[in-house]
Design a protein around this motif. Sequence first.
Motif, PDB file in Angstrom:
ATOM      1  N   SER A  74      -2.387  -4.010 -18.381  1.00 13.67           N
ATOM      2  CA  SER A  74      -1.865  -3.190 -16.829  1.00 13.67           C
ATOM      3  C   SER A  74      -3.027  -4.141 -15.874  1.00 13.67           C
ATOM      4  N   SER A  90      -1.152  -6.956 -12.771  1.00 16.52           N
ATOM      5  CA  SER A  90      -1.739  -6.520 -11.466  1.00 16.52           C
ATOM      6  C   SER A  90      -2.667  -8.062 -11.331  1.00 16.52           C
ATOM      7  N   VAL A 149       2.030   1.747  -3.283  1.00 17.38           N
ATOM      8  CA  VAL A 149       1.058   2.285  -4.332  1.00 17.38           C
ATOM      9  C   VAL A 149       0.925   3.501  -4.187  1.00 17.38           C
ATOM     10  N   LEU A 150       1.063   3.922  -3.747  1.00 17.66           N
ATOM     11  CA  LEU A 150       1.125   5.918  -2.852  1.00 17.66           C
ATOM     12  C   LEU A 150       2.057   6.440  -3.613  1.00 17.66           C
ATOM     13  N   ILE A 151       2.962   6.505  -3.565  1.00 13.83           N
ATOM     14  CA  ILE A 151       4.426   6.410  -4.411  1.00 13.83           C
ATOM     15  C   ILE A 151       3.943   6.629  -6.061  1.00 13.83           C
ATOM     16  N   LYS A 152       2.805   5.877  -6.283  1.00 12.19           N
ATOM     17  CA  LYS A 152       2.570   5.876  -7.618  1.00 12.19           C
ATOM     18  C   LYS A 152       2.996   4.193  -8.516  1.00 12.19           C
ATOM     19  N   VAL A 153       3.990   3.154  -7.601  1.00  6.53           N
ATOM     20  CA  VAL A 153       4.616   1.960  -8.132  1.00  6.53           C
ATOM     21  C   VAL A 153       3.176   1.259  -8.439  1.00  6.53           C
ATOM     22  N   PRO A 154       3.266   0.973 -10.097  1.00  6.32           N
ATOM     23  CA  PRO A 154       2.379   0.138 -10.457  1.00  6.32           C
ATOM     24  C   PRO A 154       1.903  -0.768  -9.714  1.00  6.32           C
ATOM     25  N   THR A 155       0.523  -1.367  -9.542  1.00  8.59           N
ATOM     26  CA  THR A 155       0.114  -2.321  -8.853  1.00  8.59           C
ATOM     27  C   THR A 155       0.639  -3.807  -9.066  1.00  8.59           C
ATOM     28  N   CYS A 203       3.816  -3.523  -6.855  1.00 10.42           N
ATOM     29  CA  CYS A 203       3.718  -3.336  -5.262  1.00 10.42           C
ATOM     30  C   CYS A 203       3.316  -5.075  -4.805  1.00 10.42           C
ATOM     31  N   SER A 247       1.101  -1.562  -0.078  1.00 10.31           N
ATOM     32  CA  SER A 247       0.257   0.080   0.070  1.00 10.31           C
ATOM     33  C   SER A 247       0.518   1.459  -0.266  1.00 10.31           C
TER      34      SER A 247
END
Length: 285
Positions: A114, A118, A32-38, A41, A29
């Motif tokens: 995408s 994921s 995800v907040l720093i825009k790393v692809p799901t 993550c 999580s």
Amino acid sequence: MNTRKAIGGSFLAIVVFVITQILAKLVASAFVLIKVPTGICNILAGITYAVLAYVLLKLFAEKIYKIKMENFGMPKFSIKTRWIIVAILLPVIVKAIYIFLFSGEYISSGMNNSEIFSILSAGIVFTGIAAGFVEEMVFRGFILNLLKSRWNTLVAVLVPSVLFGFVHILGMNFSLGSCLLVLLAGTMVGIMFSMIALESGSVWNSGIVHAIWNIVIIGGGLSINQTADKYSVMTYVLKSKSFAFTGGEFGIESSVVSLFGYIVVTLIAIYMMKRATNPSLSSWR
């Protein structure tokens, strides 16, 4: 080992199981907040989950119990070829039975690239590899061996297996029939994993069977269900409404088809254990 240590250690192993899973999801999580692809993550979460669980269990074993990891079924990482073969054949045959013997239709989820990445990254790395091996380290590694050292092999196999089945109905709003089916199948698959670990002397072997089962059956690629699964790339929707064959609300993992597979593999492991103590039995190579 006394009763207090055996039960207390089993409880702590489950705490490690729960906490590391939560921490791994928090790590995902945060990325995800720093825009790393799901998808990335999900991979990081799986790695965090497996590594953190192993490290905590190792500290727990060697610092608190003063017992080497080898005695908890975790020697140097090595997997026997025969269990890799079983790991592949078991879920593939179960799926093949449904696809070729049961009527149904393929329904695509319509995911873009995408979304597919994921779903598959979570299914393969987190739900498959990480969850498969962590659950084996906890249930067939720590709990089994703690109970075995206090009581006997029968208790050590049955208690974690029933617990393993029970864990899979916690928080689920299942009917009574589905709960009983999941408890039965979960207990049997727990016995199967236990016998593999005991036969091989290592949870890495039960871990590979567990991991590949998760990847193939619930990894997000091709799902087999009564309804379309929005968390899978493709679903083979069964026309059959038979409770025994569909597995009820839990799905085909608790069906009689899967249950038969668990029993067959369990018998193979038992045979191999007997063969090891009785060389006159024919070899399986």
